[in-house]
Design a protein around this motif. Sequence first.
Motif, PDB file in Angstrom:
ATOM      1  N   ALA A   1      16.291  -4.296   0.077  1.00  0.00           N
ATOM      2  CA  ALA A   1      17.017  -5.334   0.800  1.00  0.00           C
ATOM      3  C   ALA A   1      16.177  -6.000   1.885  1.00  0.00           C
ATOM      4  O   ALA A   1      16.473  -7.106   2.298  1.00  0.00           O
ATOM      5  CB  ALA A   1      18.280  -4.741   1.419  1.00  0.00           C
ATOM      6  N   ALA A   2      15.170  -5.322   2.366  1.00  0.00           N
ATOM      7  CA  ALA A   2      14.366  -5.877   3.454  1.00  0.00           C
ATOM      8  C   ALA A   2      13.672  -7.157   3.005  1.00  0.00           C
ATOM      9  O   ALA A   2      13.222  -7.276   1.876  1.00  0.00           O
ATOM     10  CB  ALA A   2      13.327  -4.850   3.910  1.00  0.00           C
ATOM     11  N   ASP A   3      13.586  -8.126   3.924  1.00  0.00           N
ATOM     12  CA  ASP A   3      13.018  -9.426   3.570  1.00  0.00           C
ATOM     13  C   ASP A   3      11.585  -9.318   3.065  1.00  0.00           C
ATOM     14  O   ASP A   3      11.170 -10.025   2.154  1.00  0.00           O
ATOM     15  CB  ASP A   3      13.056 -10.356   4.788  1.00  0.00           C
TER      16      ASP A   3
ATOM     17  N   TYR B   1       2.392  -2.067  -8.768  1.00  0.00           N
ATOM     18  CA  TYR B   1       1.578  -1.571  -7.657  1.00  0.00           C
ATOM     19  C   TYR B   1       0.645  -2.647  -7.118  1.00  0.00           C
ATOM     20  O   TYR B   1       0.325  -2.667  -5.926  1.00  0.00           O
ATOM     21  CB  TYR B   1       0.800  -0.328  -8.088  1.00  0.00           C
ATOM     22  N   ALA B   2       0.215  -3.567  -7.993  1.00  0.00           N
ATOM     23  CA  ALA B   2      -0.607  -4.684  -7.518  1.00  0.00           C
ATOM     24  C   ALA B   2       0.207  -5.596  -6.603  1.00  0.00           C
ATOM     25  O   ALA B   2      -0.286  -6.079  -5.571  1.00  0.00           O
ATOM     26  CB  ALA B   2      -1.145  -5.478  -8.707  1.00  0.00           C
ATOM     27  N   SER B   3       1.474  -5.834  -6.961  1.00  0.00           N
ATOM     28  CA  SER B   3       2.355  -6.674  -6.134  1.00  0.00           C
ATOM     29  C   SER B   3       2.621  -6.011  -4.786  1.00  0.00           C
ATOM     30  O   SER B   3       2.602  -6.668  -3.737  1.00  0.00           O
ATOM     31  CB  SER B   3       3.674  -6.938  -6.861  1.00  0.00           C
TER      32      SER B   3
ATOM     33  N   ALA C   1       9.936  -9.984  -6.501  1.00  0.00           N
ATOM     34  CA  ALA C   1       9.914 -11.219  -7.285  1.00  0.00           C
ATOM     35  C   ALA C   1       8.577 -11.386  -8.004  1.00  0.00           C
ATOM     36  O   ALA C   1       8.530 -11.748  -9.188  1.00  0.00           O
ATOM     37  CB  ALA C   1      10.186 -12.420  -6.384  1.00  0.00           C
ATOM     38  N   ALA C   2       7.493 -11.119  -7.283  1.00  0.00           N
ATOM     39  CA  ALA C   2       6.159 -11.234  -7.891  1.00  0.00           C
ATOM     40  C   ALA C   2       6.012 -10.255  -9.049  1.00  0.00           C
ATOM     41  O   ALA C   2       5.442 -10.594 -10.104  1.00  0.00           O
ATOM     42  CB  ALA C   2       5.086 -10.973  -6.835  1.00  0.00           C
TER      43      ALA C   2
ATOM     44  N   PHE D   1       1.442  -7.512  -1.016  1.00  0.00           N
ATOM     45  CA  PHE D   1       2.378  -7.796   0.083  1.00  0.00           C
ATOM     46  C   PHE D   1       2.425  -6.669   1.112  1.00  0.00           C
ATOM     47  O   PHE D   1       3.299  -6.656   1.975  1.00  0.00           O
ATOM     48  CB  PHE D   1       3.779  -8.050  -0.482  1.00  0.00           C
ATOM     49  N   GLU D   2       1.472  -5.726   0.972  1.00  0.00           N
ATOM     50  CA  GLU D   2       1.320  -4.633   1.927  1.00  0.00           C
ATOM     51  C   GLU D   2       2.617  -3.841   2.094  1.00  0.00           C
ATOM     52  O   GLU D   2       3.080  -3.565   3.205  1.00  0.00           O
ATOM     53  CB  GLU D   2       0.843  -5.176   3.277  1.00  0.00           C
TER      54      GLU D   2
END
Length: 470
Positions: free
Chosen positions: A102-104, A30-32, A111-112, A36-37
């Motif tokens: 899949a969205a960029d 949840y922090a990640s 990954a984070a 990244f909003e």
Amino acid sequence: MEQGWIRSRRGGITALYRLFDVLLIQGVLYASLAHFEVTPGKDWIIAGLLAAISFAFIAESVELYRSWRGETFKRILGTVAVAWVAVCIFLILLAFSFNAFAADYMRPAAAAWLVFTFFGLAFWRFCLRQFLFSIRLHGRNTRRAVIIGCTDSGYKLAKDLAANPQLGIHVDGFYEVPEFKDRISCIGDTSRFPILGSVDDAVEKGRSGKLDVVFIALPMRAEDVISETLDKFSDTTATVHILPNFFVAKMLHARWHQVGSSSLLSVFDTPIQGFDGWLKRLEDLVLATIILALISPVLLLVAAAVKFSSPGPVIFKQRRYGLDGQTIYVWKFRSMTAMDDGDKVEQAKEGDQRITSVGRVLRRTSLDELPQFFNVLQGTMSIVGPRPHAVAHNEEYRSRVNGYMLRHKVKPGITGLAQIKGFRGETDTLDKMSRRVEYDLEYIRRWSILLDLRIIFLTIYRGFYHKNAY
């Protein structure tokens, strides 16, 4: 009272470990997403739950939640890495199967999460370990131990435990076994590790709850006595360990096997099999592919230099022993005018006239070894492992160096523990070869992915140039 409190609540403490792991996995997720909003939708919630559940199962299977007292942090870190990497692979395969995330803009968040969760799982264990070390140094969270058998190996163990108080295992003393009164070392230091009585006295102490750990330090020939001692301590709640004597300590990789109702103890075995074998193969494929892509210009330049500097082929293939002693062909850039591969192979020496001008540079800098990355992709070699010797040298030294052929229980490597310890190049004396083999066998006993990465890093950090490579 406090130590009894800790021991009696061990199950509750390990439950807290599991809960903390679950909370950490969810918290980092949840922090990640917040960073990244990304809105934590249904897919993310399912991913978080799957990660927590699968990690719990895998961590249990690799015994992550057992007691790590006495183990190195490298072992802990390696076990955490194995468990979390397995979870990551599972999630990635699942995501691709269902075309999820899949969205960029979602990929950086995923990954984070995967990366920082591993660091979180490792970091909190490191902090806990340091905390436990600290309180053990102050006499808390300790275990009372005794050693059965006044033997040299038992005395050495007592000194090792005394020299590492952070482990929290205090040896009260020794208990004698009448049939094996090998007081070789213990008698010399009874003030530090006194002889407290017989095995029956130790058993009585265990029955009264005043004993946590028992180490049986008897020779393997004392099978009947060891069995009888184990039977006696089965009436206590003490944890019992059998201290390997010289014979068992020479094992390459000890592992129990079950054949029907018979239990077998492997003596000379490899740790790199099953899941670990798959993990090492994955390591080789990924790293070899990346390295070959990076060094491809160097390969072309070296190949051209070899081709135009002297007559002969660019690549020299020599027979070597691979995994389980099977014959393989190792690739190298040709560095000599001669290409020996028979029953007698003369090692390169300082000032060797067979070495070409370009070959001398290649051998000094290890650039002649670069084609072996293709051997790695082929599966006949690994990036890290015992260096392969010419077949003629194997036949020469296998009868002269104890345990020489055991180095072939794993795939040969481009670099290895012996090489970063300085044993590279010509082995013109039996002692040099013996020392190289010692490090090769130590690598097999200690193998882990982390050890491989450390060897690769030190190989690069210390450079490829070596004064002993002629």
